[in-house]
Design an enzyme around this catalytic site. Sequence first.
Site, PDB file in Angstrom:
ATOM      1  N   SER A 150      32.546  34.537 -26.837  1.00 41.38           N
ATOM      2  CA  SER A 150      31.449  35.358 -27.339  1.00 41.38           C
ATOM      3  C   SER A 150      30.537  35.657 -26.175  1.00 41.38           C
ATOM      4  O   SER A 150      30.457  34.872 -25.214  1.00 41.38           O
ATOM      5  CB  SER A 150      30.678  34.604 -28.425  1.00 41.38           C
ATOM      6  OG  SER A 150      29.416  35.198 -28.664  1.00 41.38           O
ATOM      7  N   TYR A 163      26.628  27.290 -31.149  1.00 38.34           N
ATOM      8  CA  TYR A 163      27.739  28.226 -30.999  1.00 38.34           C
ATOM      9  C   TYR A 163      27.960  28.554 -29.525  1.00 38.34           C
ATOM     10  O   TYR A 163      29.094  28.519 -29.021  1.00 38.34           O
ATOM     11  CB  TYR A 163      27.418  29.485 -31.796  1.00 38.34           C
ATOM     12  CG  TYR A 163      28.472  30.559 -31.801  1.00 38.34           C
ATOM     13  CD1 TYR A 163      29.673  30.383 -32.471  1.00 38.34           C
ATOM     14  CD2 TYR A 163      28.248  31.787 -31.167  1.00 38.34           C
ATOM     15  CE1 TYR A 163      30.626  31.385 -32.501  1.00 38.34           C
ATOM     16  CE2 TYR A 163      29.195  32.790 -31.199  1.00 38.34           C
ATOM     17  CZ  TYR A 163      30.385  32.585 -31.865  1.00 38.34           C
ATOM     18  OH  TYR A 163      31.327  33.579 -31.891  1.00 38.34           O
ATOM     19  N   LYS A 167      31.319  27.835 -27.067  1.00 35.52           N
ATOM     20  CA  LYS A 167      32.021  28.943 -26.424  1.00 35.52           C
ATOM     21  C   LYS A 167      31.969  28.824 -24.901  1.00 35.52           C
ATOM     22  O   LYS A 167      32.942  29.160 -24.209  1.00 35.52           O
ATOM     23  CB  LYS A 167      31.423  30.275 -26.880  1.00 35.52           C
ATOM     24  CG  LYS A 167      31.659  30.575 -28.349  1.00 35.52           C
ATOM     25  CD  LYS A 167      33.141  30.666 -28.690  1.00 35.52           C
ATOM     26  CE  LYS A 167      33.374  31.143 -30.105  1.00 35.52           C
ATOM     27  NZ  LYS A 167      34.825  31.223 -30.442  1.00 35.52           N
TER      28      LYS A 167
END
Length: 256
Positions: A150, A163, A167
């Site tokens: 991402s 998150y 990533k």
Amino acid sequence: MDPTTFSSLFDMSGRVVIVTGGTRGIGRALAEGYACAGATVVVASRKADACAETEAHLRALGVDALGVPTHLGDLDDLQALVDRTVDAFGGIDVVVNNAATALAQPIEDYTVEAWEKSLDVNLRGPVFLTTKALPYLKASDHAAVLNILSGAAFMFSPNISLYATGKAGLLAHTRAAAAEFAPFGIRVNALAPGTVNTDMVRANSPDRQEMMSQIMLLKRMAGPDEIVGPALLLTSDAGSFITGQALLVDGGMVPH
């Protein structure tokens, strides 16, 4: 370059591809893309009914397919996914680590439970699925691993730090695995989408969705199908000399 070689660049015929999170969003589009390129496709997601529906859908596209209910945070499930794939189709050529959870907490409010849930799915799952598939990747003449990242892994990412941390860790693992697996002819790359019109994005308020679109130079969301071409490049013979790279397919979101 001759016509025969050119026509084979994106041909995935005879290859077995696992796509996690393959029943919706980007994963569903990737599964369809690999099927259209001739691959045998195995999709994994938590919901058995979604796996069954996607398997039938892919078979209707004219390829062999399998849906395997899998929780990426469960190591036994990862082993079962590999075992069922090999039992059904004899090997594994490509692993696409796409499944993720967007669980978010402010840093000061982190809980151990949230940390474990997020990192288990977004980092530990992809790493250990790859290692469990490794014996079969070593046996393939066209082995590739694709980790879906991402833009959050590259940017200042307040409020979604769980998150982003997973990533960013997956990016570091991509580069390390590319170096370790190169002697076996296994290519490992990452792909980082920008804002894509998926259920995960649509779960945000309309105002936030608009903001997520406007931070990109192209001032719009991508459609899931726009991720298919870049993914095929990184996992087909068209990308045979690409490894250890992170391809930003982000509409110009991440500054360089």
